[in-house]
Structure formats: structure tokens, C-alpha cells
Design an enzyme around this catalytic site. Structure first.
Site, mmCIF file in Angstrom:
data_model
loop_
_atom_site.group_PDB
_atom_site.id
_atom_site.type_symbol
_atom_site.label_atom_id
_atom_site.label_comp_id
_atom_site.label_asym_id
_atom_site.label_seq_id
_atom_site.Cartn_x
_atom_site.Cartn_y
_atom_site.Cartn_z
ATOM 1 N N LYS A 14 0.886 -1.004 -0.008
ATOM 2 C CA LYS A 14 -0.015 0.077 0.035
ATOM 3 C C LYS A 14 0.881 1.301 -0.106
ATOM 4 O O LYS A 14 0.503 2.231 -0.791
ATOM 5 C CB LYS A 14 -1.058 0.021 1.061
ATOM 6 N N ARG A 88 -9.816 0.325 8.581
ATOM 7 C CA ARG A 88 -9.179 -1.082 9.245
ATOM 8 C C ARG A 88 -10.359 -1.768 9.819
ATOM 9 O O ARG A 88 -10.129 -2.813 10.296
ATOM 10 C CB ARG A 88 -8.124 -0.881 9.855
ATOM 11 N N ARG A 127 11.552 -6.697 4.804
ATOM 12 C CA ARG A 127 11.082 -5.435 5.106
ATOM 13 C C ARG A 127 11.987 -4.911 6.268
ATOM 14 O O ARG A 127 12.434 -3.786 6.687
ATOM 15 C CB ARG A 127 9.720 -4.927 5.024
ATOM 16 N N ARG A 133 11.233 -1.494 11.998
ATOM 17 C CA ARG A 133 9.960 -1.515 12.799
ATOM 18 C C ARG A 133 9.970 -2.685 13.670
ATOM 19 O O ARG A 133 10.031 -3.868 12.993
ATOM 20 C CB ARG A 133 8.823 -1.472 11.630
ATOM 21 N N ARG A 145 -0.658 -9.568 13.171
ATOM 22 C CA ARG A 145 -1.212 -8.534 12.314
ATOM 23 C C ARG A 145 -1.956 -9.089 11.022
ATOM 24 O O ARG A 145 -3.055 -8.621 10.744
ATOM 25 C CB ARG A 145 0.061 -7.600 11.632
HETATM 26 P P1 ADP Z 1 1.117 -2.595 7.905
HETATM 27 O O1 ADP Z 1 -0.106 -2.329 6.751
HETATM 28 O O2 ADP Z 1 2.418 -2.886 7.308
HETATM 29 O O3 ADP Z 1 0.495 -3.245 8.919
HETATM 30 P P2 ADP Z 1 0.803 0.481 8.883
HETATM 31 O O4 ADP Z 1 1.815 1.162 8.831
HETATM 32 O O5 ADP Z 1 -0.485 0.521 7.917
HETATM 33 O O6 ADP Z 1 1.480 -0.993 8.717
HETATM 34 O O7 ADP Z 1 0.085 0.099 10.385
HETATM 35 C C1 ADP Z 1 1.163 0.045 11.500
HETATM 36 C C2 ADP Z 1 0.298 -0.289 12.734
HETATM 37 O O8 ADP Z 1 -0.023 1.041 12.988
HETATM 38 C C3 ADP Z 1 -0.776 -1.093 12.850
HETATM 39 O O9 ADP Z 1 -0.329 -2.662 13.066
HETATM 40 C C4 ADP Z 1 -1.812 -0.696 13.924
HETATM 41 O O10 ADP Z 1 -1.393 -1.027 15.104
HETATM 42 C C5 ADP Z 1 -1.525 0.855 13.641
HETATM 43 N N1 ADP Z 1 -2.745 1.361 12.791
HETATM 44 C C6 ADP Z 1 -2.649 1.974 11.274
HETATM 45 N N2 ADP Z 1 -3.695 2.163 10.623
HETATM 46 C C7 ADP Z 1 -4.671 1.780 11.983
HETATM 47 C C8 ADP Z 1 -6.130 1.834 11.764
HETATM 48 N N3 ADP Z 1 -6.742 2.313 10.532
HETATM 49 N N4 ADP Z 1 -6.765 1.533 12.827
HETATM 50 C C9 ADP Z 1 -6.123 0.907 14.003
HETATM 51 N N5 ADP Z 1 -4.912 0.757 13.968
HETATM 52 C C10 ADP Z 1 -3.930 1.359 13.059
#
Ligand code: ADP
Length: 191
Positions: A14, A88, A127, A133, A145
């Protein structure tokens, strides 16, 4: 206003694809994950977000929705927005619909990147070497996740499908090919 939800499991690409969509369509890119990581880790909000994200859990809806809305409001003149990592949960999707309706706009389409789980695990482990991270480095956190995605996030696609806005895109293959698939889907939606 073009409002594109870029959807998919962790590691689907994404972030990478958002940068390309942003450049081609002149959109603002909002990644809730990036916003959480940019918070001061000593602040109350920063500590709260980190306590969830480091373990691969979702940050609570209330906090996430507020953060998202304030990010959108920072760009009053945006031609459009790419929502990356939001919504999400079903509650977040409903909140986004309400929020956009107040601004006399709506989600244009959801692009959902389809990538098999085995490929996601391989990508995230790779990654970890460059991202630094905490949530990329540990196979158990990665699995958490993916599990949270399947349980809480995947149903969000049905929400947009019911509105006739869901387009699934094959997220496997050369990055440029995937970009072309996304461009084609957007061009068709706005034609
Ligand atoms: P990825 O898609 O690789 O898991 P992101 O950078 O999108 O990574 O998100 C990292 C973390 O941030 C998620 O695992 C969650 O803890 C938090 N997060 C991000 N977006 C949301 C969301 N819309 N609702 C709840 N938690 C979120």
C-alpha cells in the site's frame, strides 16, 4: 474530490503504490500507520499508539478516527486523498462515510490489493531489515497483524462492495505492473 481507499493486508504494498498514485493524480497521501509512527514517542498519544502497534494490534477506533479526521482537515484544498491503512474496521468505515458526507463528498473507490499470506510473511521479514519497525521483525507479531487483518479488517471490503465501490487488484508481480493495474482501475472509475 477523488477519495481512494487503498486496501490490503500488511505487506501488500500500500505504501509503495500510494506514492505512485499520489504523483499521477495529484492526491494527498494519508497513512494512519505513518501518522502513528511520527507521533512523539514520549507523548501520551505516542505511547498509547505504540503500545498497540508494536504488538501488531489495532489502535482503538476512537483515537484512530480522530487522528484521520484531523489529518484530512490539514488539507482543505486537496483535489483528492489516498487513504492508506484506513479504514481498518467497520466502525472506521462508517465514520469515514459520515465525515466525508459532511464535506459533501464520498469514497470514490476502494482498491484492494490481493496478496497470498505466504508472500506477505516473506515480504515483511525482508522489510524488517530496512524498516527498523518492531512489528516487522518478529514472526509472531507479523502473524498477529495478519490474523487481525483477517478478523477485523477484511470485512471492510464487504462494506464497500455493498456500495459497488470495491475493485480487487492482483498485488503480486513487478511493482510497475501492479501500479499499471491500479491506474487502469482508477481511470475506469473516473471516466
Ligand atoms: P502495515 O499495513 O504494514 O501493518 P501500517 O503502517 O499501516 O502497517 O500500520 C502499522 C500499525 O499502526 C498497525 O499494526 C496498527 O497498530 C496501527 N494502525 C495503522 N492504521 C490503523 C487503523 N486504521 N486502525 C487501527 N490501527 C491502525
Amino acid at each position: 474530490m477523488l477519495n481512494i481507499v487503498l486496501f490490503g493486508p500488511p505487506g501488500a504494498g500500500k505504501g509503495t503504490q500510494s506514492e505512485r498514485l499520489k504523483a499521477r493524480y495529484g492526491l494527498v497521501h494519508i497513512s494512519t500507520g505513518d501518522v502513528f509512527r511520527a507521533l512523539d514517542p514520549e507523548s501520551e498519544l505516542g505511547k498509547l499508539a505504540k503500545s498497540y502497534s508494536d504488538n501488531g494490534n489495532l489502535v482503538p477506533d476512537e483515537v484512530t478516527i480522530q487522528i484521520l479526521e484531523s489529518e484530512v482537515l490539514k488539507h482543505p484544498d486537496a483535489k483528492g486523498v489516498i487513504y492508506d491503512g484506513f479504514p481498518r474496521t467497520s466502525a472506521q468505515a462508517e465514520a469515514l462515510d459520515k465525515f466525508l458526507a459532511k464535506k459533501d463528498t464520498s469514497v470514490t473507490l476502494m482498491l484492494s490489493l490481493i496478496v497470498p499470506e505466504e508472500e506477505l510473511r516473506t515480504r515483511l521479514m525482508g522489510r524488517a531489515k530496512v524498516s527498523g519497525r518492531a512489528d516487522d521483525a518478529d514472526p509472531q507479531i507479523i502473524q498477529n497483524r495478519i490474523d487481525n487483518y483477517n478478523k477485523s479488517t477484511a470485512p471492510v471490503a464487504d462494506f464497500y462492495d455493498a456500495q459497488g465501490k470495491l475493485v480487487e487488484v492482483d498485488g503480486v508481480g513487478p511493482i510497475d505492473d501492479i501500479t499499471q493495474r491500479l491506474f487502469a482501475a482508477i481511470d475506469e472509475a473516473i471516466a
